[in-house]
Design a protein around this motif. Structure first.
Motif, mmCIF file in Angstrom:
data_model
loop_
_atom_site.group_PDB
_atom_site.id
_atom_site.type_symbol
_atom_site.label_atom_id
_atom_site.label_comp_id
_atom_site.label_asym_id
_atom_site.label_seq_id
_atom_site.Cartn_x
_atom_site.Cartn_y
_atom_site.Cartn_z
ATOM 1 N N GLY A 245 -1.780 -43.401 16.181
ATOM 2 C CA GLY A 245 -0.311 -43.833 16.466
ATOM 3 C C GLY A 245 0.332 -44.778 15.674
ATOM 4 O O GLY A 245 1.438 -45.183 15.977
ATOM 5 N N THR A 246 -0.643 -45.061 14.679
ATOM 6 C CA THR A 246 0.082 -46.012 13.822
ATOM 7 C C THR A 246 1.145 -45.481 12.760
ATOM 8 O O THR A 246 1.733 -46.582 12.131
ATOM 9 N N ARG B 23 3.523 -41.590 12.007
ATOM 10 C CA ARG B 23 3.901 -40.554 12.583
ATOM 11 C C ARG B 23 3.583 -39.393 11.680
ATOM 12 O O ARG B 23 3.617 -39.429 10.168
ATOM 13 N N LYS C 95 5.791 -45.432 12.264
ATOM 14 C CA LYS C 95 5.711 -45.034 13.610
ATOM 15 C C LYS C 95 6.934 -45.244 14.361
ATOM 16 O O LYS C 95 7.149 -44.344 15.247
#
Ligand code: MLT
Length: 329
Positions: free
Chosen positions: A220-221, A223, A136
């Protein structure tokens, strides 16, 4: 004719009769006990997820449980070898994929099985588009910055994969050959554990099947810089295609499919193919796979014949790609 020869012939005759009887009884009474489905990667990864979803519904149709057995190692070829050597009585099948049943051929010169001749194809379970993923806090806001970073620092960047010959290895090998980069490779028993390492920031990036990462990307942990398909995927509508993101030459999707050992009786193959087909027509099963971004086979992309043709063409395709990419060059 000697008594000994006569006795031997009689014995052989009895054997044949009983096998025929067992086959006739087996096919009619098949399955009379649970069926083992080998998953050649760690639990929780994409192949395991697809196997458990279709296995759930196949159990209902077959009237016997499908038991998942995770047999890991060597990019999935350990599990595939186990499946090749299993009894061809319909009680052992494998959820193989583009790696175990295509890319492994050019990558393992002494592969213990031939994907084309050592298995009975049952059918494709799910197409699984490929995403370019990173931890991330990877220092790049989009794919073009990501590729710049990769080109500038590839030797120090760690790329996770599920073993030589796996989908994550093979599809990132293709990416590396397009970008002309050779990162440090970090192998895992599957992209289930590799994903955990990516979420923890222990590795920098990987290529993986969408079904394994939808909720992590949404959360969102990790990308997702791009998806390697012509169109965006409804499960991740905000993730651009590689064409939109400036790398149109990187287009690749994987597939997961069910196989049985060579010589599994035709009526048993038919029952397994019918059970898989019914799973892929079941609304709940379809929704579970589609919500994970799968590309479901329809019409003549289903069934044993289509899978047999796919394996042949994919072995040829990946042999060319891998020869050009030249791992170890
Ligand atoms: C898995 O289930 O872990 C994957 O299919 C591994 C891979 O082939 O990348």
């Amino acid at each position: 004719m000697s008594v000994r020869k006569l006795t031997a012939l009689l014995a052989a005759g009895c054997l044949l009769a009983s096998a025929g009887a067992a086959f006739a009884q087996g096919a009619n009474g098949y399955p009379a006990r649970p069926v083992t489905m080998i998953v050649p990667f760690a639990a929780g990864g994409p192949t395991d997820v697809v196997a458990r979803i279709v296995g759930d519904h196949m159990s209902k149709t077959l009237g016997q449980q499908i038991i998942i057995e995770n047999v890991t190692g060597a990019g999935g070829t350990t599990g595939a070898t186990r499946a090749k050597r299993a009894a061809n009585d319909g009680y052992t099948v494998i959820m193989g994929h583009m790696g175990t049943h295509a890319a492994a051929v050019p990558l393992y010169p002494n592969l213990a099985y031939d994907p084309v001749t050592d298995f009975e194809p049952i059918g494709v379970a799910a197409g699984t588009p490929i995403l370019i993923l990173a931890k991330k806090d990877f220092p790049a806001k989009d794919l073009s910055e990501f590729t710049k970073q990769l080109k500038a620092n590839s030797a120090t960047l760690n790329m996770a994969h599920a073993g030589v010959g796996s989908v994550s290895y093979t599809t990132c090998l293709l990416l590396g050959s397009i970008l002309d980069v050779k990162p440090t490779e970090v192998p895992y028993k599957g992209t289930g554990p590799a994903l955990n390492a990516l979420m923890a920031g222990q590795v920098d990036y990987m290529c993986d099947q969408i079904v394994n990462v939808v909720s992590q990307v949404q959360g969102g942990t990790i990308r997702a810089y791009a998806i390697a398909t012509e169109a965006r995927n409804p499960a991740l509508p905000d993730v651009p295609t590689t064409t939109e993101a400036g790398l149109p030459e990187y287009k690749v999707s994987a597939w997961n499919a069910v196989f049985a050992p060579k010589g599994t009786p035709q009526p048993v193959v038919d029952k397994l193919a019918d059970a898989l087909d019914k799973a892929l027509s079941d609304e709940t099963t379809r929704k579970r796979l589609l919500d994970l971004g799968s590309d479901l086979p329809e019409g003549d992309r289903r069934g044993p014949k289509a899978l047999g043709q796919l394996v042949k063409s994919e072995v040829e395709r990946w042999s060319k790609v891998i020869k050009a990419a030249g791992p170890g060059n």
